[in-house]
Design a protein around this motif. Structure first.
Motif, PDB file in Angstrom:
ATOM      1  N   GLY A 161     -44.001 -10.708 -11.072  1.00  0.00           N
ATOM      2  CA  GLY A 161     -44.600  -9.992 -12.187  1.00  0.00           C
ATOM      3  C   GLY A 161     -43.597  -9.317 -13.095  1.00  0.00           C
ATOM      4  O   GLY A 161     -43.973  -8.558 -13.986  1.00  0.00           O
ATOM      5  N   GLU A 162     -42.319  -9.589 -12.898  1.00  0.00           N
ATOM      6  CA  GLU A 162     -41.280  -8.922 -13.674  1.00  0.00           C
ATOM      7  C   GLU A 162     -40.845  -9.716 -14.908  1.00  0.00           C
ATOM      8  O   GLU A 162     -40.056  -9.212 -15.709  1.00  0.00           O
ATOM      9  CB  GLU A 162     -40.068  -8.644 -12.785  1.00  0.00           C
ATOM     10  N   LEU A 163     -41.347 -10.934 -15.074  1.00  0.00           N
ATOM     11  CA  LEU A 163     -40.949 -11.756 -16.210  1.00  0.00           C
ATOM     12  C   LEU A 163     -41.775 -11.426 -17.447  1.00  0.00           C
ATOM     13  O   LEU A 163     -42.950 -11.057 -17.339  1.00  0.00           O
ATOM     14  CB  LEU A 163     -41.130 -13.245 -15.875  1.00  0.00           C
ATOM     15  N   ARG A 198     -38.168 -20.869  -5.747  1.00  0.00           N
ATOM     16  CA  ARG A 198     -37.576 -19.712  -6.439  1.00  0.00           C
ATOM     17  C   ARG A 198     -38.361 -19.371  -7.706  1.00  0.00           C
ATOM     18  O   ARG A 198     -38.572 -18.197  -8.023  1.00  0.00           O
ATOM     19  CB  ARG A 198     -36.107 -19.965  -6.761  1.00  0.00           C
ATOM     20  N   LEU A 199     -38.805 -20.405  -8.425  1.00  0.00           N
ATOM     21  CA  LEU A 199     -39.597 -20.166  -9.633  1.00  0.00           C
ATOM     22  C   LEU A 199     -40.912 -19.471  -9.295  1.00  0.00           C
ATOM     23  O   LEU A 199     -41.332 -18.543  -9.989  1.00  0.00           O
ATOM     24  CB  LEU A 199     -39.887 -21.490 -10.353  1.00  0.00           C
ATOM     25  N   VAL A 200     -41.559 -19.923  -8.238  1.00  0.00           N
ATOM     26  CA  VAL A 200     -42.825 -19.312  -7.814  1.00  0.00           C
ATOM     27  C   VAL A 200     -42.598 -17.841  -7.467  1.00  0.00           C
ATOM     28  O   VAL A 200     -43.380 -16.971  -7.868  1.00  0.00           O
ATOM     29  CB  VAL A 200     -43.449 -20.085  -6.632  1.00  0.00           C
ATOM     30  N   GLU A 201     -41.524 -17.555  -6.742  1.00  0.00           N
ATOM     31  CA  GLU A 201     -41.213 -16.160  -6.395  1.00  0.00           C
ATOM     32  C   GLU A 201     -41.019 -15.312  -7.646  1.00  0.00           C
ATOM     33  O   GLU A 201     -41.515 -14.184  -7.724  1.00  0.00           O
ATOM     34  CB  GLU A 201     -39.966 -16.100  -5.518  1.00  0.00           C
ATOM     35  N   PHE A 259     -43.012 -21.500 -15.902  1.00  0.00           N
ATOM     36  CA  PHE A 259     -44.167 -22.337 -15.594  1.00  0.00           C
ATOM     37  C   PHE A 259     -43.923 -23.778 -16.041  1.00  0.00           C
ATOM     38  O   PHE A 259     -44.195 -24.727 -15.298  1.00  0.00           O
ATOM     39  CB  PHE A 259     -45.419 -21.778 -16.262  1.00  0.00           C
ATOM     40  N   GLU A 260     -43.381 -23.955 -17.244  1.00  0.00           N
ATOM     41  CA  GLU A 260     -43.077 -25.298 -17.741  1.00  0.00           C
ATOM     42  C   GLU A 260     -42.071 -26.005 -16.840  1.00  0.00           C
ATOM     43  O   GLU A 260     -42.224 -27.182 -16.525  1.00  0.00           O
ATOM     44  CB  GLU A 260     -42.544 -25.233 -19.170  1.00  0.00           C
ATOM     45  N   ASP A 271     -31.321 -33.660  -5.344  1.00  0.00           N
ATOM     46  CA  ASP A 271     -32.163 -34.287  -4.328  1.00  0.00           C
ATOM     47  C   ASP A 271     -33.491 -33.548  -4.172  1.00  0.00           C
ATOM     48  O   ASP A 271     -33.707 -32.490  -4.754  1.00  0.00           O
ATOM     49  CB  ASP A 271     -31.423 -34.428  -2.999  1.00  0.00           C
ATOM     50  N   PHE A 272     -34.382 -34.118  -3.381  1.00  0.00           N
ATOM     51  CA  PHE A 272     -35.728 -33.590  -3.204  1.00  0.00           C
ATOM     52  C   PHE A 272     -35.708 -32.167  -2.675  1.00  0.00           C
ATOM     53  O   PHE A 272     -36.442 -31.303  -3.165  1.00  0.00           O
ATOM     54  CB  PHE A 272     -36.522 -34.508  -2.265  1.00  0.00           C
ATOM     55  N   ALA A 273     -34.882 -31.898  -1.685  1.00  0.00           N
ATOM     56  CA  ALA A 273     -34.823 -30.557  -1.098  1.00  0.00           C
ATOM     57  C   ALA A 273     -34.421 -29.514  -2.137  1.00  0.00           C
ATOM     58  O   ALA A 273     -34.985 -28.412  -2.170  1.00  0.00           O
ATOM     59  CB  ALA A 273     -33.860 -30.538   0.084  1.00  0.00           C
ATOM     60  N   CYS A 274     -33.468 -29.835  -2.981  1.00  0.00           N
ATOM     61  CA  CYS A 274     -33.048 -28.906  -4.031  1.00  0.00           C
ATOM     62  C   CYS A 274     -34.174 -28.674  -5.030  1.00  0.00           C
ATOM     63  O   CYS A 274     -34.358 -27.554  -5.513  1.00  0.00           O
ATOM     64  CB  CYS A 274     -31.809 -29.422  -4.747  1.00  0.00           C
ATOM     65  N   THR A 275     -34.929 -29.723  -5.338  1.00  0.00           N
ATOM     66  CA  THR A 275     -36.057 -29.599  -6.252  1.00  0.00           C
ATOM     67  C   THR A 275     -37.092 -28.648  -5.671  1.00  0.00           C
ATOM     68  O   THR A 275     -37.593 -27.760  -6.366  1.00  0.00           O
ATOM     69  CB  THR A 275     -36.690 -30.979  -6.513  1.00  0.00           C
ATOM     70  N   VAL A 276     -37.400 -28.798  -4.395  1.00  0.00           N
ATOM     71  CA  VAL A 276     -38.383 -27.930  -3.743  1.00  0.00           C
ATOM     72  C   VAL A 276     -37.874 -26.490  -3.680  1.00  0.00           C
ATOM     73  O   VAL A 276     -38.626 -25.543  -3.953  1.00  0.00           O
ATOM     74  CB  VAL A 276     -38.734 -28.461  -2.337  1.00  0.00           C
TER      75      VAL A 276
END
Length: 96
Positions: free
Chosen positions: A38-40, A30-33, A49-50, A20-25
């Motif tokens: 800077g650890e990736l 989490r991806l942005v965090e 990013f993709e 659902d939308f909430a899970c997508t957000v």
């Protein structure tokens, strides 16, 4: 955390489509965090990013669909919008 992988034919499983939308957000946040940490590695950053772009497009599509549904439900017979003031749940409970 296990990453969801695409199938070789490029299609995703039903489980990915049912998110659902909430899970997508939440996933996008989490991806942005992770990206901001800077650890990736470069490769992991590009993959994140993709996925973020894919999630953003999916979220925008869902918002567009929701807007269309709302417009369809609120549009008057003559094509204009039938707008009504919004009453908060607190106000609704106080009315007899």
């Amino acid at each position: 955390m296990a990453e969801r992988r695409k199938r070789p034919d490029g299609q995703q499983g039903e489980e990915a489509q049912a998110v659902d939308f909430a899970c997508t957000v939440e996933r996008l946040e989490r991806l942005v965090e992770r990206l901001e940490s800077g650890e990736l590695t470069l490769e992991a950053s590009l993959a994140a990013f993709e996925e973020g772009i894919r999630l953003t497009r999916d979220a925008q599509r869902r918002l567009d669909e929701a807007e269309l549904r709302v417009r369809t439900l609120t549009e008057g017979a003559e094509g204009g919008m039938a707008l009504a003031p919004f009453a908060s749940p607190v106000e609704d409970e106080s009315e007899p």
